[in-house]
Scaffold this motif. Structure first.
Motif, PDB file in Angstrom:
ATOM      1  N   HIS A 158       7.725  -9.499  -6.853  1.00  0.00           N
ATOM      2  CA  HIS A 158       7.236  -9.003  -5.839  1.00  0.00           C
ATOM      3  C   HIS A 158       9.030  -8.260  -5.296  1.00  0.00           C
ATOM      4  N   VAL A 159       9.313  -9.456  -5.379  1.00  0.00           N
ATOM      5  CA  VAL A 159      11.527  -8.881  -4.791  1.00  0.00           C
ATOM      6  C   VAL A 159      11.453  -7.689  -5.738  1.00  0.00           C
ATOM      7  N   ASP A 160      11.069  -7.774  -7.095  1.00  0.00           N
ATOM      8  CA  ASP A 160      11.978  -7.683  -8.524  1.00  0.00           C
ATOM      9  C   ASP A 160      11.098  -6.090  -8.602  1.00  0.00           C
ATOM     10  N   ASP A 161      10.315  -6.497  -8.171  1.00  0.00           N
ATOM     11  CA  ASP A 161       9.118  -5.348  -8.686  1.00  0.00           C
ATOM     12  C   ASP A 161       9.638  -3.833  -6.981  1.00  0.00           C
ATOM     13  N   LYS A 162      10.153  -4.004  -6.571  1.00  0.00           N
ATOM     14  CA  LYS A 162      10.606  -2.754  -4.833  1.00  0.00           C
ATOM     15  C   LYS A 162       9.221  -1.767  -4.706  1.00  0.00           C
ATOM     16  N   ILE A 163       8.509  -2.199  -5.149  1.00  0.00           N
ATOM     17  CA  ILE A 163       7.223  -1.686  -4.615  1.00  0.00           C
ATOM     18  C   ILE A 163       7.658  -0.693  -3.523  1.00  0.00           C
ATOM     19  N   CYS A 164       7.287  -1.602  -2.414  1.00  0.00           N
ATOM     20  CA  CYS A 164       8.196  -0.572  -1.159  1.00  0.00           C
ATOM     21  C   CYS A 164       8.999   0.243  -1.303  1.00  0.00           C
ATOM     22  N   ASP A 165      10.075  -0.409  -2.091  1.00  0.00           N
ATOM     23  CA  ASP A 165      12.049   0.504  -1.443  1.00  0.00           C
ATOM     24  C   ASP A 165      11.330   1.806  -2.094  1.00  0.00           C
ATOM     25  N   LYS A 166      10.234   1.589  -3.184  1.00  0.00           N
ATOM     26  CA  LYS A 166      10.122   3.076  -3.617  1.00  0.00           C
ATOM     27  C   LYS A 166       9.656   4.228  -3.242  1.00  0.00           C
ATOM     28  N   MET A 167       8.533   3.486  -2.086  1.00  0.00           N
ATOM     29  CA  MET A 167       8.024   4.659  -1.292  1.00  0.00           C
ATOM     30  C   MET A 167       8.437   4.370   0.119  1.00  0.00           C
ATOM     31  N   ASN A 186      -4.741   3.750   0.043  1.00  0.00           N
ATOM     32  CA  ASN A 186      -5.345   2.920  -1.135  1.00  0.00           C
ATOM     33  C   ASN A 186      -4.372   2.335  -2.276  1.00  0.00           C
ATOM     34  N   ASN A 187      -3.216   2.858  -1.899  1.00  0.00           N
ATOM     35  CA  ASN A 187      -2.887   2.663  -3.292  1.00  0.00           C
ATOM     36  C   ASN A 187      -2.719   1.476  -3.899  1.00  0.00           C
ATOM     37  N   GLN A 188      -2.970   1.628  -5.197  1.00  0.00           N
ATOM     38  CA  GLN A 188      -3.299   0.158  -6.051  1.00  0.00           C
ATOM     39  C   GLN A 188      -2.329  -0.470  -6.173  1.00  0.00           C
ATOM     40  N   SER A 189      -1.119  -0.398  -5.763  1.00  0.00           N
ATOM     41  CA  SER A 189      -0.017  -1.271  -6.093  1.00  0.00           C
ATOM     42  C   SER A 189       0.475  -1.799  -4.487  1.00  0.00           C
ATOM     43  N   VAL A 190       0.429  -0.834  -3.567  1.00  0.00           N
ATOM     44  CA  VAL A 190       0.229  -1.148  -2.088  1.00  0.00           C
ATOM     45  C   VAL A 190      -0.403  -2.045  -2.163  1.00  0.00           C
TER      46      VAL A 190
END
Length: 734
Positions: free
Chosen positions: A576-585, A627-631
């Motif tokens: 999860h840390v490496d995916d940086k999903i939050c940082d991208k959004m 409702n973003n699936q990644s989030v």
């Protein structure tokens, strides 16, 4: 008419800072020394009558003297003395001024004035709480200094006359300027008589009677405070001056703002006793501000600036610090703990008081305001929080971070938006629908009602707040998820040395047991001989050995499984840390706030059709974002990892607690076997076994296992123990 000024010697004119009906302010810089100054000069007074010119010149000389004398107060723009250091330049300025009046030379403040700050699109709904406090604190100190030290009534307080200077260290300082309309009184209780000031900022008695005292400055300070908080003036600013004066005169003391009723067919007005919701103040400080504004904006100057204590007795100026300033100090100085309840998508705030003494007290308030059970309230500290970790000894005051109060635009990227995030232990999230204002609800359905100019402007401001506030909350949701993942990684890394120590001790213990079994097998005949006359004793010992072996197998298998679980959880967390999903959004303009501001906060020409289209698009974008699936996957998986991390933490601690008991059982079994041995060789074997046992003691040099979210975990572990045997059944291999 004064001659136009040009560069002189080392002094260069950089720009014109301001211009009024009869004067202008210029910005100069000395090319040799780097010194920067501002000069104020009269342009032309030929259109004035003789009496008006005399008054203007008298005020000018008075302002000149005050500017040079009021130099010890850091919140007032001070005069600059160049008479001795550069007399030629001063002679040039004065000789080209005319009217036999001196040019006013002041320090240059490089940040512009507060009016310009309020006009920035991001401040359309008011300044940040930190900036409001900083400006009011500076104004309050400057004003009390003028009133009490020099008996000066400023009479022209407004955002335009509060300037900002940024120091070399980046620190901001606000200063009061422009004493052109100030008046000196030996006794501040004495009524003055003349109509001066700026419409919207001068007190009602200035127009009603033309007779007033220093309390007109209280009124102006109240108007400024409201405007700083909300981004607009409090009393129907779009209406005629007559309407403003009439309605302000009719308002009760509790009323702090007046607006026109948009749903009325006739011109009617609504009196408001609270600050509008469209502002950036926390509820804690908004409540205190409302209380203070009711006194500062009291239309009756006789009671303006007074308050009532707990006994309902008026508190007036007959104290060391005037009540208007003393109450403002309480508002400015209180410590507010800012909270974002990610689980309920809600911003909360709590004042640090003696009554808020424990974490349990804080959890109780959060449970009250969010609707989740108190035992399910999980407190999460943002990354970089100086307190590091919440324990049973933590107090709410420990979680307050003074330098995190500045959430203004210049600091939002460098500090967290709040001091605490709140999660629900059950992993549930609730996203309530945003609240629409009465004006929005009025024009959302088809209607034949005409959108007047003032309505269009107000509607644009309300939509701007809705979009920007919802975007801010979504960003905080992402930040809470990101910080949750980082906190899990940090916690797991603190567990690692403890897990490694358990594994090392497990191997030592296994070696000791194998050694003892080998001795048993080697001396089997002697072992039986010792118990040949005590069959019950042999049976009892064998039963103890079987029980011990069973318990040890559970501990051994638990260590193996917790190592596997630890590695699995750490691997998933790091993914999860490496995916940086939050940082991208986080930095995306999801609700197109910048586009809206560029389009509608310049002209304020928002049409009904455009308003509906914007709101419909916002509703769709909000639904898609939440409702973003990644989030959504990150929310769910992070909570499962959180639960696993807590189980790892407490399982490690329970194994460490159980370890001494295992050692004691093993030692007792050895002693029972050898206690009847008579020859020295057997006693030597006992000594050798005791030496081996000495190496089995669990190394506690690493201290206690750092428990994860201590205030919540006791109830969690109790629940887990009731459901399953944590050491045996719950430690399955992932």
């Amino acid at each position: 008419m004064p001659a136009s000024l040009k560069n002189y010697g080392n002094w260069m004119i950089l720009k014109k800072l301001g211009q009024g009906g009869f004067g202008e302010v210029l910005h100069w810089r000395n090319s040799q020394t780097g010194q920067e100054i501002a000069t104020k000069r009269l342009k032309d007074g030929s259109s004035l009558s003789t009496d008006e010119r005399c008054k203007l010149f008298d005020r000018w000389r008075q302002e000149y003297n005050w500017t040079r004398n009021l130099t010890e107060m850091p919140y007032i723009v001070r005069g600059i003395f160049l008479d001795d250091t550069d007399p030629a330049f001063m002679n040039y300025l004065n000789s080209n001024h005319g009217h036999d009046l001196p040019v006013i030379v002041m320090e240059y403040c490089n940040g512009g004035d507060v009016r310009r700050l309020l006009q920035q699109p991001e401040n359309a709904n008011g300044l940040s709480e930190f900036e409001v406090r900083e400006i009011l604190r500076s104004l309050r100190l400057a004003l009390e200094y003028l009133h009490r030290r020099y008996s000066i009534c400023h009479r022209d307080l407004k955002p335009d006359n509060i300037v900002l200077h940024r120091g070399d260290n980046g620190k901001r300082q606000y200063k009061l300027t422009d004493f052109g309309l100030a008046r000196h009184n030996q006794n501040l209780k004495t009524l003055q008589q003349s109509v001066v000031g700026t419409i919207h900022y001068y007190a009602p008695e200035v127009v009603d009677t033309g007779r007033y005292n220093n309390k007109v400055d209280y009124w102006s300070m109240g108007i400024i405070a409201f405007e700083l908080c909300c981004g607009r003036l409090p009393f129907i600013p779009h209406s005629s001056h007559f309407n403003i004066i009439v309605n302000v005169g009719k308002k009760p003391r509790e009323c702090i703002s007046i607006s026109q009723d948009p749903d009325s067919t006739s011109e009617s007005f609504i009196f408001h006793n609270e600050l509008p919701k469209e502002r950036h103040l926390t509820e804690v400080r908004a409540k205190k501000m409302t209380y203070w504004l009711r006194s500062a904006l009291d239309a009756k100057y006789q009671t303006r600036g007074t308050f009532h204590n707990d006994d309902e007795k008026p508190v007036t100026d007959e104290v060391q610090t005037p009540a208007i300033f003393a109450e403002l100090d309480k508002l400015l100085d209180c410590k507010v703990l800012t909270v974002f309840a990610a689980c309920s998508y809600k911003c909360l705030a709590y004042e640090i008081t003696p009554q808020l003494a424990t974490i349990s007290d804080l959890q109780h308030l959060i449970a009250r305001d969010t609707g989740i059970a108190q035992e399910s309230v999980v407190l999460l500290l943002p990354t970089g929080h100086p307190h590091k970790r919440i324990t049973e000894q933590t107090r709410p005051a420990d979680l307050f971070v003074d330098h995190w109060q500045d959430t203004s635009g210049r600091s939002r990227s460098s500090i967290p938006p709040v001091m605490i995030y709140v999660l629900d232990l059950n992993g549930t999230y609730n996203f309530p629908e945003p609240n629409l204002t009465p004006l929005m609800r009025l024009f959302m359905p088809p209607t034949a009602k005409r959108l007047e100019t003032w309505m269009s402007k107000q509607l644009a401001l309300e939509v701007n707040f809705l979009l920007s506030e919802e975007q801010r909350k979504f960003k905080m949701l992402l930040l809470s998820l990101r910080d949750h993942v980082l906190t899990l990684e940090d916690a797991l890394l603190t567990f690692k040395p403890h897990i490694e120590a358990l594994n090392a001790q497990k191997l030592k213990f296994m070696g000791a047991i194998d050694y003892f079994r080998a001795l048993q097998n080697a001396g089997h005949e002697f072992f039986l001989k010792m118990y040949q006359n005590n069959a019950p004793g042999l049976s009892n010992w064998e039963t103890k050995w079987v029980n011990f072996s069973s318990a040890w197998n559970v501990i051994r298998d638990s260590i193996d499984r917790i190592i596997a679980r630890f590695e699995s959880v750490l691997r998933d967390v790091r993914k999860h840390v490496d995916d940086k999903i939050c940082d991208k959004m986080i930095n995306q303009d999801l609700y197109k706030v910048e586009k809206f501001r560029a389009t509608y906060l310049r002209s304020y020409e928002l049409k009904v059709v455009e308003f509906r289209e914007i709101l419909i698009a916002f509703a769709e974008e909000r639904n898609e974002a939440l409702n973003n699936q990644s989030v959504k996957y990150l929310r769910e998986s992070t909570f499962e990892l959180y639960r696993q991390t807590i189980k790892i933490s407490y399982t490690i601690q329970m194994i460490k607690n159980k370890w001494p008991d295992m050692e004691n059982q093993f030692m007792a079994l050895q002693l029972e076997v050898w206690k009847n041995a008579a020859d020295n060789s057997r006693r030597a074997s006992i000594a050798e076994l005791n030496h081996t046992m000495g190496s089995l003691t669990l190394d506690d040099s690493r201290g206690e296992i750092p428990t994860f979210f201590d205030p919540q975990t006791p109830s969690l572990i109790d629940s887990a123990l009731k459901l399953k045997d944590l050491l045996v059944k719950e430690m399955e291999t992932d």
